[in-house]
Scaffold this motif. Structure first.
Motif, PDB file in Angstrom:
ATOM      1  N   ARG A   1     -26.463  15.160   6.093  1.00 52.94           N
ATOM      2  CA  ARG A   1     -26.363  15.877   4.800  1.00 52.94           C
ATOM      3  C   ARG A   1     -25.032  15.103   4.084  1.00 52.94           C
ATOM      4  O   ARG A   1     -24.928  14.886   2.894  1.00 52.94           O
ATOM      5  CB  ARG A   1     -25.786  17.292   4.902  1.00 52.94           C
ATOM      6  N   GLU A   2     -24.114  14.634   4.964  1.00 51.49           N
ATOM      7  CA  GLU A   2     -23.096  14.187   4.600  1.00 51.49           C
ATOM      8  C   GLU A   2     -22.970  12.775   3.927  1.00 51.49           C
ATOM      9  O   GLU A   2     -23.869  11.899   4.524  1.00 51.49           O
ATOM     10  CB  GLU A   2     -21.712  14.008   5.602  1.00 51.49           C
ATOM     11  N   PRO A   3     -22.475  12.316   2.643  1.00 51.66           N
ATOM     12  CA  PRO A   3     -22.886  11.041   2.257  1.00 51.66           C
ATOM     13  C   PRO A   3     -22.090  10.017   3.077  1.00 51.66           C
ATOM     14  O   PRO A   3     -21.074  10.211   3.755  1.00 51.66           O
ATOM     15  CB  PRO A   3     -21.995  11.123   0.853  1.00 51.66           C
ATOM     16  N   SER A   4     -22.769   8.822   3.246  1.00 52.14           N
ATOM     17  CA  SER A   4     -22.316   7.933   3.681  1.00 52.14           C
ATOM     18  C   SER A   4     -20.708   7.425   3.432  1.00 52.14           C
ATOM     19  O   SER A   4     -20.839   7.310   1.977  1.00 52.14           O
ATOM     20  CB  SER A   4     -23.321   6.688   3.986  1.00 52.14           C
ATOM     21  N   PRO A   5     -20.050   7.042   4.224  1.00 50.03           N
ATOM     22  CA  PRO A   5     -18.685   6.388   3.622  1.00 50.03           C
ATOM     23  C   PRO A   5     -18.790   5.249   2.794  1.00 50.03           C
ATOM     24  O   PRO A   5     -19.718   4.250   3.324  1.00 50.03           O
ATOM     25  CB  PRO A   5     -17.939   6.540   4.783  1.00 50.03           C
ATOM     26  N   SER A   6     -18.425   4.886   1.696  1.00 47.81           N
ATOM     27  CA  SER A   6     -18.642   3.846   0.972  1.00 47.81           C
ATOM     28  C   SER A   6     -17.679   2.670   1.657  1.00 47.81           C
ATOM     29  O   SER A   6     -16.754   2.953   2.214  1.00 47.81           O
ATOM     30  CB  SER A   6     -18.072   3.990  -0.560  1.00 47.81           C
ATOM     31  N   PRO A   7     -18.381   1.672   1.636  1.00 49.95           N
ATOM     32  CA  PRO A   7     -17.551   0.346   2.232  1.00 49.95           C
ATOM     33  C   PRO A   7     -16.249   0.232   1.747  1.00 49.95           C
ATOM     34  O   PRO A   7     -15.917   0.389   0.566  1.00 49.95           O
ATOM     35  CB  PRO A   7     -18.513  -0.864   2.096  1.00 49.95           C
ATOM     36  N   PRO A   8     -15.357  -0.338   2.644  1.00 47.74           N
ATOM     37  CA  PRO A   8     -13.766  -0.483   1.990  1.00 47.74           C
ATOM     38  C   PRO A   8     -13.857  -1.637   1.136  1.00 47.74           C
ATOM     39  O   PRO A   8     -14.573  -2.343   0.864  1.00 47.74           O
ATOM     40  CB  PRO A   8     -13.085  -0.821   3.136  1.00 47.74           C
ATOM     41  N   MET A   9     -13.048  -1.151   0.007  1.00 49.69           N
ATOM     42  CA  MET A   9     -12.887  -2.096  -1.127  1.00 49.69           C
ATOM     43  C   MET A   9     -12.085  -3.604  -0.697  1.00 49.69           C
ATOM     44  O   MET A   9     -11.220  -3.336   0.182  1.00 49.69           O
ATOM     45  CB  MET A   9     -12.107  -1.741  -2.190  1.00 49.69           C
ATOM     46  N   PRO A  10     -12.848  -4.623  -0.813  1.00 49.91           N
ATOM     47  CA  PRO A  10     -11.920  -5.776  -0.421  1.00 49.91           C
ATOM     48  C   PRO A  10     -10.827  -5.980  -1.041  1.00 49.91           C
ATOM     49  O   PRO A  10     -10.330  -5.819  -2.154  1.00 49.91           O
ATOM     50  CB  PRO A  10     -12.863  -6.883  -0.771  1.00 49.91           C
ATOM     51  N   THR A  11      -9.687  -6.316  -0.379  1.00 49.76           N
ATOM     52  CA  THR A  11      -8.296  -6.521  -0.582  1.00 49.76           C
ATOM     53  C   THR A  11      -8.113  -7.622  -1.144  1.00 49.76           C
ATOM     54  O   THR A  11      -8.558  -8.722  -0.443  1.00 49.76           O
ATOM     55  CB  THR A  11      -7.258  -5.931   0.389  1.00 49.76           C
ATOM     56  N   THR A  12      -7.435  -7.972  -2.156  1.00 45.81           N
ATOM     57  CA  THR A  12      -6.981  -9.063  -2.733  1.00 45.81           C
ATOM     58  C   THR A  12      -5.590  -9.431  -2.350  1.00 45.81           C
ATOM     59  O   THR A  12      -4.725  -8.663  -2.674  1.00 45.81           O
ATOM     60  CB  THR A  12      -7.324  -9.512  -4.110  1.00 45.81           C
ATOM     61  N   PRO A  13      -5.104 -10.892  -2.070  1.00 45.67           N
ATOM     62  CA  PRO A  13      -3.812 -11.060  -1.629  1.00 45.67           C
ATOM     63  C   PRO A  13      -3.222 -10.964  -3.038  1.00 45.67           C
ATOM     64  O   PRO A  13      -3.739 -11.358  -4.151  1.00 45.67           O
ATOM     65  CB  PRO A  13      -3.855 -12.436  -0.982  1.00 45.67           C
ATOM     66  N   PRO A  14      -1.795 -10.552  -3.040  1.00 47.74           N
ATOM     67  CA  PRO A  14      -1.105 -10.805  -4.120  1.00 47.74           C
ATOM     68  C   PRO A  14      -1.148 -12.059  -4.653  1.00 47.74           C
ATOM     69  O   PRO A  14      -1.032 -13.105  -4.043  1.00 47.74           O
ATOM     70  CB  PRO A  14       0.045 -10.038  -3.941  1.00 47.74           C
ATOM     71  N   SER A  15      -1.062 -12.384  -6.124  1.00 49.67           N
ATOM     72  CA  SER A  15      -0.866 -13.412  -6.612  1.00 49.67           C
ATOM     73  C   SER A  15       0.438 -14.108  -6.672  1.00 49.67           C
ATOM     74  O   SER A  15       1.259 -13.247  -6.713  1.00 49.67           O
ATOM     75  CB  SER A  15      -1.342 -13.319  -8.309  1.00 49.67           C
ATOM     76  N   VAL A  16       0.338 -15.366  -6.416  1.00 49.85           N
ATOM     77  CA  VAL A  16       1.749 -15.827  -6.051  1.00 49.85           C
ATOM     78  C   VAL A  16       1.943 -16.833  -7.401  1.00 49.85           C
ATOM     79  O   VAL A  16       1.023 -17.320  -7.883  1.00 49.85           O
ATOM     80  CB  VAL A  16       1.474 -17.017  -4.938  1.00 49.85           C
ATOM     81  N   PRO A  17       3.221 -16.606  -7.892  1.00 50.64           N
ATOM     82  CA  PRO A  17       3.729 -17.414  -8.921  1.00 50.64           C
ATOM     83  C   PRO A  17       3.627 -18.838  -9.069  1.00 50.64           C
ATOM     84  O   PRO A  17       3.621 -19.493  -8.044  1.00 50.64           O
ATOM     85  CB  PRO A  17       4.850 -16.825  -9.615  1.00 50.64           C
TER      86      PRO A  17
END
Length: 73
Positions: A57-73
């Motif tokens: 009955r429990e909803p399936s956990p959503s897949p983790p959101m992809p993390t993006t590396p911080p932008s480098v100036p």
């Protein structure tokens, strides 16, 4: 486990899996095997069935959101 006991266990699991398919439980062979082992250890089969129903009955956990590396100036 001796070969005869292993063969008997495999045949029992095959029969239980066949019955599970006829009853359209949606359990795969591994899950069914774990549930049978838990029953063999003395857990209440009705309680296990209630847990399986609740987990479905429990909803399936959503897949983790992809993390993006911080932008480098």
């Amino acid at each position: 486990m001796d070969p005869e006991a292993a063969r008997t266990a495999r045949e029992s699991l095959d029969l239980a899996f066949h019955m599970s398919n006829i009853l359209d439980t949606g359990l795969d062979r591994h899950t069914l095997s774990v549930l049978i082992a838990l029953c063999d250890l003395g857990l209440n089969p009705e309680a296990l069935a209630a847990v399986v129903k609740e987990l479905r009955r429990e909803p399936s956990p959503s897949p983790p959101m992809p993390t993006t590396p911080p932008s480098v100036p």
